[in-house]
Design an enzyme around this catalytic site. Structure first.
Site, PDB file in Angstrom:
ATOM      1  N   ILE A 130      -4.256  15.446 -34.615  1.00 18.47           N
ATOM      2  CA  ILE A 130      -3.073  16.304 -34.726  1.00 18.47           C
ATOM      3  C   ILE A 130      -3.515  17.745 -34.923  1.00 18.47           C
ATOM      4  O   ILE A 130      -4.314  18.030 -35.823  1.00 18.47           O
ATOM      5  CB  ILE A 130      -2.204  15.875 -35.925  1.00 18.47           C
ATOM      6  CG1 ILE A 130      -1.719  14.441 -35.720  1.00 18.47           C
ATOM      7  CG2 ILE A 130      -1.010  16.817 -36.084  1.00 18.47           C
ATOM      8  CD1 ILE A 130      -0.958  13.910 -36.905  1.00 18.47           C
ATOM      9  N   GLY A 131      -2.988  18.614 -34.088  1.00 25.26           N
ATOM     10  CA  GLY A 131      -3.348  20.039 -34.204  1.00 25.26           C
ATOM     11  C   GLY A 131      -2.182  20.854 -34.700  1.00 25.26           C
ATOM     12  O   GLY A 131      -1.381  21.340 -33.908  1.00 25.26           O
ATOM     13  N   GLU A 249       6.360   9.117 -41.792  1.00 26.65           N
ATOM     14  CA  GLU A 249       5.024   9.503 -42.167  1.00 26.65           C
ATOM     15  C   GLU A 249       4.822   9.508 -43.681  1.00 26.65           C
ATOM     16  O   GLU A 249       3.721   9.359 -44.159  1.00 26.65           O
ATOM     17  CB  GLU A 249       4.796  10.912 -41.616  1.00 26.65           C
ATOM     18  CG  GLU A 249       3.389  11.342 -41.605  1.00 26.65           C
ATOM     19  CD  GLU A 249       3.315  12.815 -41.255  1.00 26.65           C
ATOM     20  OE1 GLU A 249       2.446  13.470 -41.814  1.00 26.65           O
ATOM     21  OE2 GLU A 249       4.140  13.281 -40.447  1.00 26.65           O
TER      22      GLU A 249
END
Lengths: 383, 341
Positions: A130-131, A249
């Site tokens: 994930i960026g 999440e």
């Protein structure tokens, strides 16, 4: 009444059956030495283990079969992942792809992206990073400066992402880029892209963590081409995408089980007949664990029903990360480490020393404790 | 929440609003007598004749919700004790006397014995004993209903001014006794569950009041709830409250027919810990105002400080959990946690 209820959820028969199947698989893997329990299992990567999970149908569990999924319920998936985390299995390689990137692509990706990527994730052969964060952009994500500019047939990406976990072992990265507007315009003009990490112009450099392990990275983008159909949700939808799936999440078992394998080893060291004070210290942790698991499964039940309990999820993560950080501290009061620095290190000593050095990250990753408390305060109507 | 339960809780809210003013609370705390009008109003609504698993209009979970709501309102009367006694008597098949009842907590009773139909021993911390005619207690493998009129040998109160008296059991008269295996354990676990339900109810009140107070109180030109430091306090209070109610709900679901000792231990340990943390946060938020006798916060917080120690404090139940897992073996910890689903 402002209190948040956590209605008990009844596990369906399929989940109960799956639990014993997964347990048998994990016991066999451990017996064969395929892995040793670790703490913070989301940071231990083993592609061979991930492929076995894929073969057995433990990845992409809730996705449609036409994309390689298994059309199981959210509660079945919950059971499979909690069993893996409870034994400290090395789930890092597939973790982000299965938990976050895959579901995002399934909901918001192009048909080509879904057909090309999802079956590979479900097979345990395709991993994601994930960026989001950048050197100047941590919790305040809307300030990202990395840019996407239009070009023939797609976009060109330029910029720099940091703290990118497992980028060095991943095939793709989903990154947040500014596709229009200025950083001051905040939430407007942000887009998420699926970036092939083998594309020309990508450089991945390790950033060693506090105990010297290579888990996260710096990823730089120098005119990296991304085809038109590799956005997630389309141009300008980045902020909505980033914030929409946080309940998934934040409430999962990974938010309170990071140091559970240490608690098991500590109970082993404690022996069958502990001193009453030690029994109480350890028993307190058991009470917290049972409560957190109840809250977390309750949220899984709400998600299954299509609800979006964002505040409850933030509550679980705040309590859960506090709990997993307490385990090493409580345990070291009862089972001192000093002599274990020298001796051949048993599993307890290994896990304890890793946990103590690792646990600061638990209340940073996936939304810092302070950000979460702000979200809870918003849910309480205070902001 | 079911519609019946919702109606019942609203009805309780209305009764409290209509019959319990501040003067009645002060008088109850000073005299050790509950307000007769309040009990009569609950009685009329059938709210005092609950607690049995199979009888009465209310199911077990509904009666626990009522006990929680009574705690939310800090009602100065022995409703929880009556529900607890009725539950135990109903399970043992003993005829249940009308009116308020009390229960002897096994942990604070010494040398309790039942020989030749006569009781002996000393019980301490018995709720409202001075004003109640019948008590339920465990003696060996027997569950006993005793007439305790005239058996009070000492008077005291807990930190919330709720009567907690001593009973000379030699002066009590056995009304009925029935064999119940591990009777003391059952009384203790059911009692701990009731106290956990009460802790959870009182914490909900503390959270509600703290949220409205911090929204109203203006300092430095804005409501203090706009300060991040205060928002984070409220988030922590909400988390503790949520944990207490989640743990308690879990115990209630597991204990319909008889107490599930593991689930009850979790609930009492977790709710008791939340009580300590939650009341500290609330007092911080209310400032000096909340530290006055006059302020209503103390009706909740002094009960939280008392109830967390009754029917076993946190350390007692935590130690039981720790011993149980240690004796079972470390490798069965996870199976125990997931055992209920």
């Amino acid at each position: 009444m402002n209190d948040f209820r956590f209605e008990p959820v009844a596990m369906p028969a399929a989940a109960v059956a799956l639990r014993s199947e997964v347990r048998t698989f994990l016991d066999k893997e451990m017996a064969e030495g395929s892995f040793k329990p670790t703490v913070g299992a989301m940071v231990a990567a083993d592609p061979a283990f991930s492929r076995k999970c894929g073969e057995r149908g433990y990845l992409g569990m809730t996705w449609p079969k036409e994309y390689g999924g298994h059309e199981r319920s959210a509660l079945e998936r919950y059971v499979a992942i909690e069993e893996m985390l409870a034994v400290g299995a090395p789930v890092m390689a597939h973790w982000i792809a299965d938990r976050q990137s895959g579901p995002q692509i399934l909901r918001h990706g192009s048909e080509r992206a879904k057909r090309m990527i999802l079956p590979e994730i479900a097979a345990g052969r395709c991993y994601f990073a994930i960026g989001m964060s950048e050197p100047d952009t941590g919790s305040d994500l809307a300030g990202v400066k990395s840019r996407a500019s239009r070009t023939e047939g797609g976009y060109r990406l330029n910029g720099r992402k940091v703290w990118t976990s497992f980028a060095h072992g991943s095939h793709y990265l989903i990154g947040l880029f500014r596709s229009s507007g200025r950083p001051e315009e905040r939430h407007i003009g942000l887009t998420q892209f699926i970036v092939d990490l083998k594309a020309p112009g990508i450089t991945i450099r390790p950033i060693l963590n506090v105990y010297g392990a290579h888990e996260f990275n710096e990823v730089t983008f120098d005119d990296v081409f991304v085809p038109e159909d590799m956005t997630v949700g389309g141009e300008g939808q980045g902020w909505a995408m980033v914030t929409s799936e946080l309940a998934y999440e934040r409430s999962g078992p990974d938010r309170f089980l990071s140091t559970f394998p240490l608690l098991v080893e500590a109970f082993r060291e404690l022996g069958p007949d502990p001193h009453p004070a030690a029994a109480a210290e350890f028993g307190r942790l058991v009470a917290h664990l049972a409560t957190l698991r109840h809250m977390s499964t309750s949220i899984a039940g709400m998600l299954q029903k299509g609800e979006s309990p964002a505040t409850q999820a933030a509550l679980v993560k705040d309590l859960g990360t506090t709990f997993e950080q307490e385990i090493p501290e409580v345990v070291r009061r009862v089972l001192p480490l000093e002599a274990r620095f020298t001796q051949d290190k048993d599993l307890y000593a290994q896990l304890q020393q890793l946990a103590l050095q690792q646990m600061a990250s638990y209340s940073l990753r996936g939304g810092t404790r302070e950000i979460l408390r702000g979200i809870i305060a918003r849910g309480l109507g205070l902001r | 929440m079911s519609e019946t339960r919702d109606l019942m809780l609203r009805s309780l809210d209305r009764i409290v609003h209509d019959t319990l003013d501040i003067n009645a609370r002060v008088a109850a705390d000073a005299s050790g007598q509950w307000p007769g009008k309040l009990w009569a109003a609950l009685d009329e609504q059938g709210m005092t004749a609950i607690g049995e698993v199979t009888e009465g209009d209310l199911g077990f979970a509904d009666s626990m919700a009522l006990v929680g709501r009574a705690a939310y309102h800090a009602l100065p009367l022995p409703l929880a004790e009556t529900v607890l006694a009725r539950r135990l008597l109903g399970r043992a098949g003993i005829d249940i006397p009308d009116g308020p009842l009390t229960v002897v907590a096994p942990g604070v009773a010494t040398e309790v014995a039942l020989t030749g139909g006569r009781l002996s021993g000393l019980a301490r911390g018995v709720p409202w004993a001075r004003a109640i005619s019948h008590a339920v207690l465990a003696a060996g493998d027997m569950l006993v209903l005793a007439d305790i009129s005239g058996a009070t040998s000492g008077q005291g109160v807990n930190m919330a001014d709720e009567p907690r008296d001593a009973l000379d059991l030699g002066r009590a008269r056995v009304v009925a006794s029935v064999q119940m295996s591990r009777a003391a354990s059952a009384v203790e676990a059911d009692g701990a569950m009731l106290r956990a339900v009460q802790l959870s109810g009182a914490l909900s009140r503390v959270l509600d009041d703290a949220l409205s107070w911090t929204g109203d109180r203006v300092q430095f030109g804005k409501p203090i709830s706009k300060f991040q430091a205060v928002q984070h306090l409220m988030a922590q209070l909400a988390a503790e409250t949520a944990a207490a109610s989640a743990a308690t709900d879990m115990a209630v679901v597991a204990s319909v027919a008889a107490p599930d000792r593991f689930a009850v231990a979790v609930a009492k340990a977790r709710a008791g810990e939340a009580a300590g943390k939650g009341s500290a946060i609330a007092h911080q938020a209310f400032g000096a105002m909340g530290f006055t006798r006059e302020h209503h916060l103390q009706y909740a917080t002094r009960r939280l400080w008392s109830w967390r120690d009754e029917f076993g404090g946190e350390a007692y139940w935590q130690a039981e959990l720790g011993r149980a897992i240690a004796a079972n073996g470390a490798d069965r910890l996870w199976a125990t946690i997931t055992g209920t689903g």
